[in-house]
Design an enzyme around this catalytic site. Structure first.
Site, PDB file in Angstrom:
ATOM      1  N   ASN A 191       0.848  -1.197   0.000  1.00  0.00           N
ATOM      2  CA  ASN A 191       0.000   0.000   0.000  1.00  0.00           C
ATOM      3  C   ASN A 191       0.885   1.249   0.000  1.00  0.00           C
ATOM      4  OD1 ASN A 191       0.646  -0.770   2.697  1.00  0.00           O
ATOM      5  ND2 ASN A 191      -1.057   0.395   3.531  1.00  0.00           N
ATOM      6  N   GLU A 197       0.380   5.228   0.676  1.00  0.00           N
ATOM      7  CA  GLU A 197      -0.551   6.260   1.144  1.00  0.00           C
ATOM      8  C   GLU A 197      -0.135   7.642   0.646  1.00  0.00           C
ATOM      9  OE1 GLU A 197      -1.105   5.673   5.384  1.00  0.00           O
ATOM     10  OE2 GLU A 197      -2.312   3.876   4.975  1.00  0.00           O
ATOM     11  N   CYS A 202      -4.020   0.670  -2.546  1.00  0.00           N
ATOM     12  CA  CYS A 202      -3.877  -0.552  -1.738  1.00  0.00           C
ATOM     13  C   CYS A 202      -2.810  -1.473  -2.331  1.00  0.00           C
ATOM     14  CB  CYS A 202      -5.182  -1.319  -1.693  1.00  0.00           C
ATOM     15  SG  CYS A 202      -6.487  -0.528  -0.744  1.00  0.00           S
ATOM     16  N   GLU A 255      -2.996  -4.621  -3.026  1.00  0.00           N
ATOM     17  CA  GLU A 255      -3.533  -5.500  -4.072  1.00  0.00           C
ATOM     18  C   GLU A 255      -3.531  -4.789  -5.420  1.00  0.00           C
ATOM     19  OE1 GLU A 255      -4.728  -4.808  -1.099  1.00  0.00           O
ATOM     20  OE2 GLU A 255      -6.132  -6.309  -0.366  1.00  0.00           O
ATOM     21  N   CYS A 290     -10.312  -4.505   0.049  1.00  0.00           N
ATOM     22  CA  CYS A 290     -11.398  -3.517   0.077  1.00  0.00           C
ATOM     23  C   CYS A 290     -12.260  -3.680  -1.177  1.00  0.00           C
ATOM     24  CB  CYS A 290     -10.843  -2.099   0.184  1.00  0.00           C
ATOM     25  SG  CYS A 290     -10.202  -1.453  -1.376  1.00  0.00           S
ATOM     26  N   CYS A 334     -10.550  -2.841  -4.547  1.00  0.00           N
ATOM     27  CA  CYS A 334      -9.622  -3.887  -5.014  1.00  0.00           C
ATOM     28  C   CYS A 334     -10.390  -5.095  -5.548  1.00  0.00           C
ATOM     29  CB  CYS A 334      -8.674  -4.297  -3.895  1.00  0.00           C
ATOM     30  SG  CYS A 334      -7.468  -3.018  -3.519  1.00  0.00           S
TER      31      CYS A 334
HETATM   32  N1  THU Z   1      -5.194  -1.483   2.568  1.00  0.00           N
HETATM   33  C1  THU Z   1      -4.614  -2.319   1.653  1.00  0.00           C
HETATM   34  O1  THU Z   1      -3.542  -2.012   1.109  1.00  0.00           O
HETATM   35  N2  THU Z   1      -5.233  -3.486   1.373  1.00  0.00           N
HETATM   36  C2  THU Z   1      -6.338  -3.954   1.996  1.00  0.00           C
HETATM   37  O2  THU Z   1      -6.761  -5.072   1.738  1.00  0.00           O
HETATM   38  C3  THU Z   1      -7.034  -3.114   2.986  1.00  0.00           C
HETATM   39  C4  THU Z   1      -6.462  -1.770   3.213  1.00  0.00           C
HETATM   40  C5  THU Z   1      -4.480  -0.262   2.943  1.00  0.00           C
HETATM   41  C6  THU Z   1      -5.058   1.032   2.475  1.00  0.00           C
HETATM   42  C7  THU Z   1      -4.518   1.992   3.519  1.00  0.00           C
HETATM   43  O3  THU Z   1      -3.197   2.358   3.169  1.00  0.00           O
HETATM   44  C8  THU Z   1      -4.444   1.168   4.782  1.00  0.00           C
HETATM   45  O4  THU Z   1      -4.438  -0.177   4.365  1.00  0.00           O
HETATM   46  C9  THU Z   1      -5.570   1.409   5.757  1.00  0.00           C
HETATM   47  O5  THU Z   1      -6.802   1.329   5.133  1.00  0.00           O
END
Ligand code: THU
Length: 143
Positions: free
Chosen positions: A44, A46, A55, A57, A92, A95
């Site tokens: 991920n 941010e 994310c 994925e 999420c 994704c």
């Molecule tokens: N996130 C992911 O990378 N994958 C997931 O399956 C759920 C959430 C990340 C997005 C964000 O950077 C952090 O987790 C919190 O939501």
């Protein structure tokens, strides 16, 4: 298969080490396998403007698709709060929608691992029942 899944979980953990998550501190790594057996890793990423966050994925999918891959077998996802905590981390909705574009919901496997070295395997159709996908778009309108 068990051995390959363990390998994918290890690679997802390696990807997670690269996670850029200064705002949530929730670190996620993913290892995506295409139908020829190749692996694509993602973490991920941010952003101070939160909506620009990507994310793990989707990072893995976009790397693979931009490398010309369109067919996928499975993805392993490892995530959790803080660098040293892991918990089952389902993808999420955004994704899952990206997976729906490139994966067969009846066969694509989503592997979730946790800190106890346990893992669970779900099919895309279980996490996104009745998902909207390419087959729902009238073929005549598709490029
Ligand atoms: N996130 C992911 O990378 N994958 C997931 O399956 C759920 C959430 C990340 C997005 C964000 O950077 C952090 O987790 C919190 O939501």
């Amino acid at each position: 298969m068990e051995k390959e899944i363990r390998k994918m979980i290890d690679m997802a953990l390696q990807a997670r080490a690269k996670s850029y998550a200064p705002y949530s501190n929730f670190h996620v790594g993913a290892c995506l396998q295409d139908d020829s057996g190749e692996f694509y890793l993602g973490c991920n990423i941010e952003n101070a403007g939160y909506t620009a966050t990507n994310c793990a994925e989707r990072t893995a999918f976009f790397k693979a698709v931009s490398d010309g891959k369109r067919h996928f077998k499975r993805i392993a996802i490892m995530g959790g709060n803080n660098e040293d905590t892991l918990d089952f981390c389902p993808p999420c909705g955004v994704c899952l929608q990206v997976m729906m574009e490139f994966c067969n919901p009846d066969t694509f496997q989503i592997i979730l691992g946790n800190s106890d070295k346990e893992y669970k395997i779900y099919l895309l159709k279980e996490l996104l029942p009745m998902g909207f996908g390419p087959q729902n778009i009238d073929n005549e309108n598709r490029g």
